[in-house]
Design a protein around this motif. Structure first.
Motif, PDB file in Angstrom:
ATOM      1  N   VAL A   1       0.954  -1.294  -0.167  1.00  0.00           N
ATOM      2  CA  VAL A   1       0.073   0.033  -0.204  1.00  0.00           C
ATOM      3  C   VAL A   1       0.935   1.150  -0.097  1.00  0.00           C
ATOM      4  N   PHE A   2       0.423   2.248  -0.722  1.00  0.00           N
ATOM      5  CA  PHE A   2       1.195   3.524  -0.687  1.00  0.00           C
ATOM      6  C   PHE A   2       0.153   4.261  -0.067  1.00  0.00           C
ATOM      7  N   GLU A   3       0.368   4.843   1.256  1.00  0.00           N
ATOM      8  CA  GLU A   3      -0.696   5.830   1.626  1.00  0.00           C
ATOM      9  C   GLU A   3      -0.092   7.042   1.405  1.00  0.00           C
ATOM     10  N   LEU A   4      -0.794   8.051   0.962  1.00  0.00           N
ATOM     11  CA  LEU A   4      -0.349   9.496   0.721  1.00  0.00           C
ATOM     12  C   LEU A   4      -1.129  10.248   1.805  1.00  0.00           C
ATOM     13  N   ALA A   5      -0.011  11.003   2.213  1.00  0.00           N
ATOM     14  CA  ALA A   5      -0.363  12.068   3.409  1.00  0.00           C
ATOM     15  C   ALA A   5       0.195  13.417   2.700  1.00  0.00           C
ATOM     16  N   ASP A   6      -0.576  14.650   2.938  1.00  0.00           N
ATOM     17  CA  ASP A   6      -0.109  16.015   2.600  1.00  0.00           C
ATOM     18  C   ASP A   6       1.206  16.431   3.833  1.00  0.00           C
ATOM     19  N   ALA A   7       2.282  16.451   3.277  1.00  0.00           N
ATOM     20  CA  ALA A   7       3.164  17.133   4.289  1.00  0.00           C
ATOM     21  C   ALA A   7       2.940  18.256   5.124  1.00  0.00           C
ATOM     22  N   ARG A   8       1.892  19.044   4.627  1.00  0.00           N
ATOM     23  CA  ARG A   8       1.656  20.201   5.453  1.00  0.00           C
ATOM     24  C   ARG A   8       0.617  19.756   6.432  1.00  0.00           C
ATOM     25  N   ILE A   9      -0.091  18.676   6.491  1.00  0.00           N
ATOM     26  CA  ILE A   9      -0.919  18.195   7.459  1.00  0.00           C
ATOM     27  C   ILE A   9      -0.578  16.616   7.734  1.00  0.00           C
TER      28      ILE A   9
ATOM     29  N   GLY B   1      -5.317   7.451  -0.395  1.00  0.00           N
ATOM     30  CA  GLY B   1      -5.392   8.880   0.365  1.00  0.00           C
ATOM     31  C   GLY B   1      -6.611   9.690   0.240  1.00  0.00           C
ATOM     32  N   ILE B   2      -6.341  10.929   0.822  1.00  0.00           N
ATOM     33  CA  ILE B   2      -7.459  12.082   0.747  1.00  0.00           C
ATOM     34  C   ILE B   2      -7.636  12.363  -0.521  1.00  0.00           C
ATOM     35  N   PRO B   3      -8.767  13.293  -0.817  1.00  0.00           N
ATOM     36  CA  PRO B   3      -8.765  13.921  -2.327  1.00  0.00           C
ATOM     37  C   PRO B   3      -7.641  15.103  -2.350  1.00  0.00           C
ATOM     38  N   ASN B   4      -6.984  14.921  -3.546  1.00  0.00           N
ATOM     39  CA  ASN B   4      -6.254  16.063  -3.827  1.00  0.00           C
ATOM     40  C   ASN B   4      -4.828  16.123  -3.303  1.00  0.00           C
TER      41      ASN B   4
ATOM     42  N   LYS C   1      -6.350  20.285 -10.137  1.00  0.00           N
ATOM     43  CA  LYS C   1      -6.082  21.485  -9.075  1.00  0.00           C
ATOM     44  C   LYS C   1      -7.218  21.190  -7.959  1.00  0.00           C
ATOM     45  N   ALA C   2      -8.376  20.692  -8.282  1.00  0.00           N
ATOM     46  CA  ALA C   2      -9.457  20.453  -7.392  1.00  0.00           C
ATOM     47  C   ALA C   2      -9.645  18.927  -7.025  1.00  0.00           C
ATOM     48  N   PRO C   3     -10.092  18.848  -5.730  1.00  0.00           N
ATOM     49  CA  PRO C   3     -10.289  17.370  -5.241  1.00  0.00           C
ATOM     50  C   PRO C   3     -11.272  16.948  -6.099  1.00  0.00           C
ATOM     51  N   GLY C   4     -11.174  15.316  -6.153  1.00  0.00           N
ATOM     52  CA  GLY C   4     -12.555  14.834  -6.979  1.00  0.00           C
ATOM     53  C   GLY C   4     -11.921  14.510  -8.301  1.00  0.00           C
ATOM     54  N   THR C   5     -10.797  14.612  -8.790  1.00  0.00           N
ATOM     55  CA  THR C   5     -10.437  14.475 -10.203  1.00  0.00           C
ATOM     56  C   THR C   5     -10.399  12.932 -10.576  1.00  0.00           C
TER      57      THR C   5
ATOM     58  N   ASP D   1      -4.542   3.549  -9.154  1.00  0.00           N
ATOM     59  CA  ASP D   1      -4.859   4.759  -8.714  1.00  0.00           C
ATOM     60  C   ASP D   1      -6.180   4.680  -8.259  1.00  0.00           C
ATOM     61  N   THR D   2      -6.687   5.339  -7.220  1.00  0.00           N
ATOM     62  CA  THR D   2      -8.043   5.245  -6.631  1.00  0.00           C
ATOM     63  C   THR D   2      -8.394   6.825  -6.130  1.00  0.00           C
ATOM     64  N   PRO D   3      -9.987   7.108  -6.471  1.00  0.00           N
ATOM     65  CA  PRO D   3     -10.385   8.289  -5.832  1.00  0.00           C
ATOM     66  C   PRO D   3      -9.869   8.638  -4.498  1.00  0.00           C
ATOM     67  N   GLY D   4      -9.786   9.741  -4.306  1.00  0.00           N
ATOM     68  CA  GLY D   4      -9.724  10.322  -2.862  1.00  0.00           C
ATOM     69  C   GLY D   4     -10.812  10.181  -1.804  1.00  0.00           C
TER      70      GLY D   4
END
Ligand SMILES: Nc1nc2c(ncn2[C@@H]2O[C@H](COP(=O)(O)OP(=O)(O)OP(=O)(O)O)[C@@H](O)[C@H]2O)c(=O)[nH]1
Ligand SMILES: [Mg+2]
Length: 284
Positions: free
Chosen positions: A27-35, A123-126, A146-150, A167-170
């Protein structure tokens, strides 16, 4: 903050991930480095806990580099291999590090096997899932935006002879619990703008900056001093930038949109909103 952040397609994605996990080795779990903390979906965390997992901190170019290092250490002590990865401007070394970590987790991946290893990207959207996949493959195979839900459906993509990525939706989770988590997700762009008040979220962000780095507001918007009240900041900034409604009042919504855009593009500076050691405060 009250938002409808859990539309039906997210429940569908959760089912999809649960189903596909059986076929996946990693699993690649993606998290935003800002949060790094607030952007980890507790539901996905639970679903994927039994699989070898790599946590990818995305958009490190927008985060405070010192904090990113601290977070990588925190996850390391929890036994979760974590890496930062810039999918937009990152060099080859980032890709090599990801592949090395994959090889360490999957023993002898290039050896004789009837099929390639399969990794699911969640991971979460976007957060940058599709960008991550494109960067790893070196091609624009997954749609990004640029927008979530791509990304709307699942898509398998081959990286090399021995690795395929899904690849999966957020997805978000039904109960964000603490308002701060909601504000952070909205400020960084994980929640569709139509479902929250931009003014409220920008107000939260301005107040965070007033506490943590008022200089960033002064410099970006050319303010001699930062007013003591959040609403006054939006008022002064909007007037300064000429964001006015007919009749001359400040357009707070447009001002809020501009402040959020500036934060998301790094124009205010590189700020990590999650601090190691501070609880995230939602229902895990
Ligand atoms: N600055 C910066 N922007 C990035 C990075 N990775 C992705 N982005 C941007 O983030 C936005 C979202 O990227 P996507 O790859 O579409 O994100 P996603 O997780 O697939 O989004 P959904 O499919 O909507 O869930 C795009 O505008 C990307 O260019 C990064 O490392 N740094
Ligand atoms: Mg996507």
């Amino acid at each position: 903050m009250s938002v409808h952040w859990y539309p039906g397609h997210m429940a569908k994605t959760k089912r999809l991930i649960r189903e596909q996990l059986r076929l996946c080795d990693l699993v690649f779990e993606l998290a935003d480095a800002r949060i790094p903390q607030s952007s980890r979906n507790p539901v996905l965390n639970e679903l994927t806990a039994h699989k070898p997992r790599i946590l990818i901190l995305t958009k490190p170019d927008l985060a405070d580099p010192t904090r990113t290092g601290e977070w990588i250490e925190v996850f390391g002590t929890q036994g979760i291999p974590a890496l930062k990865f810039n999918a937009v401007r990152g060099g080859e070394s980032g890709i090599r590090t990801v592949m090395r970590t994959v090889r360490d987790l999957l023993k002898n991946p290039a050896g004789n096997r009837p099929r390639a290893y399969r990794a699911v990207t969640v991971g979460i959207p976007n957060v940058g899932k599709s960008s991550f996949i494109n960067r790893l493959t070196g091609q624009r195979v997954a749609q990004t935006g640029k927008a979530p839900g791509t990304t709307r459906g699942k898509q398998w993509i081959r990286v090399n002879r021995w690795l395929e990525l899904l690849d999966t939706p957020g997805t978000l989770w039904p109960k964000l619990g603490s308002p701060a988590v909601g504000f952070k997700l909205a400020a960084t762009g994980a929640i569709r703008e139509e479902v929250f008040s931009r003014e409220e979220v920008a107000g939260w962000l301005v107040s965070w900056l007033m506490h943590n780095c008022p200089r960033a507001l002064r410099q970006r918007y050319g303010l001699p001093a930062v007013p003591g009240d959040t609403a006054d900041v939006l008022e002064v900034v909007g007037r300064k930038r000429g964001l006015l409604l007919p009749g001359g009042k400040v357009d707070h919504d447009r001002t809020a949109a501009m402040v959020l855009k500036d934060y998301r593009e790094g124009a205010l500076g590189r700020f990590t909103l999650d601090v190691p050691g501070e609880g995230r405060g939602d229902d895990e």
